[in-house]
Motif scaffolding. Structure first.
Motif, PDB file in Angstrom:
ATOM      1  N   PHE A  47       9.800  14.936  -4.072  1.00  0.00           N
ATOM      2  CA  PHE A  47       9.488  14.081  -2.932  1.00  0.00           C
ATOM      3  C   PHE A  47       7.976  14.030  -2.690  1.00  0.00           C
ATOM      4  O   PHE A  47       7.412  12.960  -2.428  1.00  0.00           O
ATOM      5  N   MET A  48       7.321  15.174  -2.791  1.00  0.00           N
ATOM      6  CA  MET A  48       5.878  15.208  -2.548  1.00  0.00           C
ATOM      7  C   MET A  48       5.123  14.412  -3.609  1.00  0.00           C
ATOM      8  O   MET A  48       4.137  13.737  -3.300  1.00  0.00           O
ATOM      9  N   VAL A  49       5.591  14.460  -4.855  1.00  0.00           N
ATOM     10  CA  VAL A  49       4.927  13.678  -5.904  1.00  0.00           C
ATOM     11  C   VAL A  49       5.038  12.184  -5.579  1.00  0.00           C
ATOM     12  O   VAL A  49       4.061  11.430  -5.696  1.00  0.00           O
ATOM     13  N   ALA A  50       6.211  11.745  -5.103  1.00  0.00           N
ATOM     14  CA  ALA A  50       6.360  10.332  -4.727  1.00  0.00           C
ATOM     15  C   ALA A  50       5.377   9.974  -3.609  1.00  0.00           C
ATOM     16  O   ALA A  50       4.710   8.929  -3.646  1.00  0.00           O
ATOM     17  N   THR A  51       5.263  10.866  -2.612  1.00  0.00           N
ATOM     18  CA  THR A  51       4.345  10.623  -1.498  1.00  0.00           C
ATOM     19  C   THR A  51       2.902  10.528  -1.997  1.00  0.00           C
ATOM     20  O   THR A  51       2.155   9.618  -1.625  1.00  0.00           O
ATOM     21  N   ILE A  52       2.520  11.473  -2.867  1.00  0.00           N
ATOM     22  CA  ILE A  52       1.150  11.504  -3.381  1.00  0.00           C
ATOM     23  C   ILE A  52       0.847  10.248  -4.199  1.00  0.00           C
ATOM     24  O   ILE A  52      -0.228   9.649  -4.075  1.00  0.00           O
ATOM     25  N   LEU A  53       1.827   9.828  -5.026  1.00  0.00           N
ATOM     26  CA  LEU A  53       1.589   8.650  -5.865  1.00  0.00           C
ATOM     27  C   LEU A  53       1.291   7.420  -5.008  1.00  0.00           C
ATOM     28  O   LEU A  53       0.430   6.621  -5.337  1.00  0.00           O
ATOM     29  N   VAL A  54       2.011   7.275  -3.878  1.00  0.00           N
ATOM     30  CA  VAL A  54       1.763   6.118  -3.009  1.00  0.00           C
ATOM     31  C   VAL A  54       0.387   6.231  -2.360  1.00  0.00           C
ATOM     32  O   VAL A  54      -0.417   5.300  -2.416  1.00  0.00           O
ATOM     33  N   VAL A  55       0.107   7.390  -1.763  1.00  0.00           N
ATOM     34  CA  VAL A  55      -1.148   7.540  -1.016  1.00  0.00           C
ATOM     35  C   VAL A  55      -2.356   7.421  -1.955  1.00  0.00           C
ATOM     36  O   VAL A  55      -3.376   6.830  -1.586  1.00  0.00           O
ATOM     37  N   SER A  56      -2.231   7.946  -3.171  1.00  0.00           N
ATOM     38  CA  SER A  56      -3.389   7.911  -4.071  1.00  0.00           C
ATOM     39  C   SER A  56      -3.754   6.486  -4.488  1.00  0.00           C
ATOM     40  O   SER A  56      -4.870   6.229  -4.897  1.00  0.00           O
ATOM     41  N   ARG A  57      -2.807   5.550  -4.359  1.00  0.00           N
ATOM     42  CA  ARG A  57      -3.133   4.170  -4.739  1.00  0.00           C
ATOM     43  C   ARG A  57      -3.873   3.409  -3.649  1.00  0.00           C
ATOM     44  O   ARG A  57      -4.278   2.270  -3.852  1.00  0.00           O
ATOM     45  N   GLY A  58      -4.010   3.997  -2.484  1.00  0.00           N
ATOM     46  CA  GLY A  58      -4.852   3.371  -1.476  1.00  0.00           C
ATOM     47  C   GLY A  58      -4.077   2.646  -0.393  1.00  0.00           C
ATOM     48  O   GLY A  58      -2.847   2.628  -0.380  1.00  0.00           O
ATOM     49  N   ILE A  59      -4.817   2.025   0.520  1.00  0.00           N
ATOM     50  CA  ILE A  59      -4.216   1.442   1.719  1.00  0.00           C
ATOM     51  C   ILE A  59      -3.371   0.222   1.386  1.00  0.00           C
ATOM     52  O   ILE A  59      -2.175   0.185   1.636  1.00  0.00           O
ATOM     53  N   GLU A  60      -4.016  -0.778   0.781  1.00  0.00           N
ATOM     54  CA  GLU A  60      -3.281  -2.017   0.554  1.00  0.00           C
ATOM     55  C   GLU A  60      -2.344  -1.918  -0.655  1.00  0.00           C
ATOM     56  O   GLU A  60      -1.159  -2.261  -0.563  1.00  0.00           O
ATOM     57  N   ALA A  61      -2.855  -1.397  -1.781  1.00  0.00           N
ATOM     58  CA  ALA A  61      -2.033  -1.361  -2.999  1.00  0.00           C
ATOM     59  C   ALA A  61      -1.002  -0.241  -2.966  1.00  0.00           C
ATOM     60  O   ALA A  61      -0.001  -0.287  -3.669  1.00  0.00           O
ATOM     61  N   GLY A  62      -1.222   0.767  -2.140  1.00  0.00           N
ATOM     62  CA  GLY A  62      -0.288   1.890  -2.082  1.00  0.00           C
ATOM     63  C   GLY A  62       0.583   1.843  -0.845  1.00  0.00           C
ATOM     64  O   GLY A  62       1.758   1.466  -0.899  1.00  0.00           O
ATOM     65  N   ILE A  63      -0.009   2.193   0.314  1.00  0.00           N
ATOM     66  CA  ILE A  63       0.778   2.360   1.537  1.00  0.00           C
ATOM     67  C   ILE A  63       1.392   1.040   2.010  1.00  0.00           C
ATOM     68  O   ILE A  63       2.579   0.965   2.313  1.00  0.00           O
ATOM     69  N   GLU A  64       0.557  -0.008   2.038  1.00  0.00           N
ATOM     70  CA  GLU A  64       1.072  -1.291   2.539  1.00  0.00           C
ATOM     71  C   GLU A  64       2.168  -1.830   1.621  1.00  0.00           C
ATOM     72  O   GLU A  64       3.224  -2.272   2.079  1.00  0.00           O
ATOM     73  N   ARG A  65       1.931  -1.749   0.316  1.00  0.00           N
ATOM     74  CA  ARG A  65       2.926  -2.300  -0.591  1.00  0.00           C
ATOM     75  C   ARG A  65       4.248  -1.517  -0.517  1.00  0.00           C
ATOM     76  O   ARG A  65       5.329  -2.098  -0.491  1.00  0.00           O
ATOM     77  N   ALA A  66       4.153  -0.191  -0.462  1.00  0.00           N
ATOM     78  CA  ALA A  66       5.378   0.611  -0.363  1.00  0.00           C
ATOM     79  C   ALA A  66       6.129   0.269   0.922  1.00  0.00           C
ATOM     80  O   ALA A  66       7.361   0.139   0.926  1.00  0.00           O
ATOM     81  N   SER A  67       5.404   0.100   2.035  1.00  0.00           N
ATOM     82  CA  SER A  67       6.066  -0.200   3.309  1.00  0.00           C
ATOM     83  C   SER A  67       6.757  -1.552   3.263  1.00  0.00           C
ATOM     84  O   SER A  67       7.835  -1.728   3.832  1.00  0.00           O
ATOM     85  N   LYS A  68       6.116  -2.508   2.585  1.00  0.00           N
ATOM     86  CA  LYS A  68       6.702  -3.852   2.520  1.00  0.00           C
ATOM     87  C   LYS A  68       7.990  -3.868   1.706  1.00  0.00           C
ATOM     88  O   LYS A  68       8.801  -4.773   1.847  1.00  0.00           O
ATOM     89  N   VAL A  69       8.163  -2.902   0.809  1.00  0.00           N
ATOM     90  CA  VAL A  69       9.412  -2.804   0.058  1.00  0.00           C
ATOM     91  C   VAL A  69      10.434  -1.950   0.811  1.00  0.00           C
ATOM     92  O   VAL A  69      11.596  -2.327   0.989  1.00  0.00           O
ATOM     93  N   LEU A  70       9.975  -0.785   1.289  1.00  0.00           N
ATOM     94  CA  LEU A  70      10.923   0.191   1.841  1.00  0.00           C
ATOM     95  C   LEU A  70      11.474  -0.207   3.205  1.00  0.00           C
ATOM     96  O   LEU A  70      12.649   0.025   3.499  1.00  0.00           O
ATOM     97  N   MET A  71      10.645  -0.818   4.063  1.00  0.00           N
ATOM     98  CA  MET A  71      11.119  -1.125   5.412  1.00  0.00           C
ATOM     99  C   MET A  71      12.243  -2.160   5.428  1.00  0.00           C
ATOM    100  O   MET A  71      13.252  -1.963   6.104  1.00  0.00           O
ATOM    101  N   PRO A  72      12.120  -3.276   4.683  1.00  0.00           N
ATOM    102  CA  PRO A  72      13.259  -4.207   4.645  1.00  0.00           C
ATOM    103  C   PRO A  72      14.513  -3.564   4.042  1.00  0.00           C
ATOM    104  O   PRO A  72      15.628  -3.802   4.524  1.00  0.00           O
TER     105      PRO A  72
END
Ligand code: TRP
Length: 438
Positions: free
Chosen positions: A153-178
């Motif tokens: 689980f932590m590796v998944a979290t790190i992979l998202v955060v390491s990609r940055g705000i727009e390409a990582g966190i924002e993109r993951a949220s746009k997939v996971l929230m819906p």
């Protein structure tokens, strides 16, 4: 460092989804329904809504305003906005709280991941309720297996955060929230058509004012606080990546509406199932991992429904974990000048290591949870409210609120609650939690 090097959201939608992702977590799906059921049903829900509006919203607004006005991590934000004094300490408490919360949050998320994989691979079908019970006991008594799932689980979290705000966190949220909302709605369909749905709903929503005690009022306040991810600068950090043109009022109200709706929807799923399968609604931490799976075992498409439910839990936990790690990473990037990738792996790795004792000992787990959520978060929220309401120059706060071109809708109501209502309410929670009120 210019703001481009820090990164930013592509727009308000990216910010809203990421912040809602932070807010919507284990707190909504497990803790809220259980606390409401035990604390007066509909009466608790009413008090909770009041706490969200009078305390949660004002503090959420002030975190976003502080972050957006300074474009810094919590430590840097206090330093930039205060000039002198000990205020950056509040930011340091936030960064440490992020460390502590994510360390044990990762353990619980690891359980959910284990259940998701077991359910999705058909491992639950044919189990009886005794086997279901021992599945949880086997998992939580095996440090090795828990740590392995936590690491994943932590590796998944790190992979998202390491990609940055727009390409990582924002993109993951746009997939996971819906996906999260979709899964929840499918489960809601099943739950509301289950045999004793009405009985479950009335346990959840019928106002029982006689069960509404002083303790449940405080629980409602604490729950509003935890659920909106307040008190440790997660929302300061997310606000620091938000453009400064329009008012924060509308995105903040959207985030709050989403968080509150998901909590109530989770209750509408869980209580009908609990009533239909005659389970114990107030069984505490086991509700989600032991009691609820009993309902899935007795439903037609066991594996599918259980996979949807644990998928929901994993997605909710992942977007919250991302925000917790981002606080630590933003600090390392802004203050220590680390690169984002390096900060994500080192920060995430240290948090993982700190989580290992929580996987091994439930005593350590409970201690970490209590210190962080009962002491550090209310203390952080109290000082954030105090700072934005009374210390930060009024024109800076006002500009942070409305942006360059936005309006001042709800501004004076926000300011009033922030100055007079929120600090008093949070101070009471804090004093109660550290045992000074009784
Ligand atoms: N709000 C999340 C939940 O409901 C937990 C969470 C994520 C959190 N980030 C936070 C709580 C920051 C406090 C502070 O599960």
């Amino acid at each position: 460092m210019d703001s481009n090097a820090r990164g930013s959201w592509s727009g308000h939608l990216g910010f809203v989804l990421a912040a809602a992702g932070s807010a919507i977590g284990l707190g909504n799906i497990w803790r809220f329904p259980y606390t409401a059921g035990a604390g007066g049903g509909g009466a608790f829900v009413l008090v909770y809504l009041g706490a969200v509006l009078l305390v949660g919203v004002p503090i959420l607004v002030s975190e976003v305003v502080l972050g957006r006005a300074t474009q810094r991590n919590p430590v840097g934000a206090f330093r930039a906005a205060s000039g002198t004094g000990g205020w950056p300490l509040v930011g340091y408490i936030g960064v440490i709280a992020g460390f502590v919360i994510l360390s044990y949050y990762g353990v619980v998320a690891g359980w959910a991941l284990n259940y998701l994989v077991t359910a999705a691979s058909g491992g639950l079908s044919g189990m009886d309720s005794v086997q279901m019970q021992s599945m949880f006991e086997d998992l939580t008594s095996s440090p090795y297996r828990q740590v392995a799932w936590q690491a994943l689980f932590m590796v998944a979290t790190i992979l998202v955060v390491s990609r940055g705000i727009e390409a990582g966190i924002e993109r993951a949220s746009k997939v996971l929230m819906p996906l999260l909302l979709g899964f929840l709605l499918v489960l809601l369909g099943y739950a509301l058509t289950s045999e004793k749905a009405m009985e479950g709903l009335s346990f959840f929503l019928e106002p029982r004012f006689e069960d509404l005690t002083w303790t449940s009022v405080l629980a409602a306040l604490g729950q509003a606080f935890f659920s909106l991810s307040l008190g440790m600068g997660a929302m300061i950090t997310y606000g620091s990546y938000l453009e400064r043109r329009r008012s924060v009022a509308r995105p903040v109200m959207t985030i709050v509406a989403m968080d509150t709706s998901i909590a109530i929807l989770a209750g509408l799923v869980i209580f009908p199932l609990v009533a239909t399968y005659s389970l114990d609604p107030s069984s505490g931490p086991g509700l989600v991992f032991v009691v609820l799976p009993q309902a899935f075992l007795r439903m037609p498409a066991t594996s599918l429904l259980a996979a949807l439910f644990f998928g929901l839990l994993v997605f909710a936990a992942l977007t919250s974990a991302i925000s917790l790690l981002e606080v630590v990473v933003a600090f390392a990037v802004d203050e220590l000048r680390w690169t984002r990738g390096f900060a994500s792996w080192v920060g995430g790795g240290l948090i993982f290591a700190l989580g290992v004792p929580s996987a091994v000992s439930s005593g350590f787990f409970g201690w970490a949870d209590r210190v962080a959520s009962e002491v550090m978060l209310p203390a952080g929220g109290f000082f954030i409210a105090l700072f934005v309401a009374w210390v930060m120059p009024v024109d800076v706060a006002k500009e942070g609120y409305r942006g360059r071109e936005g309006g001042l809708r709800w501004y004076s109501q926000w300011r009033f609650c922030l100055r007079y209502v929120a600090p008093v309410a949070v101070a009471i929670i804090l004093l109660q939690n550290i045992g000074l009120l009784d």
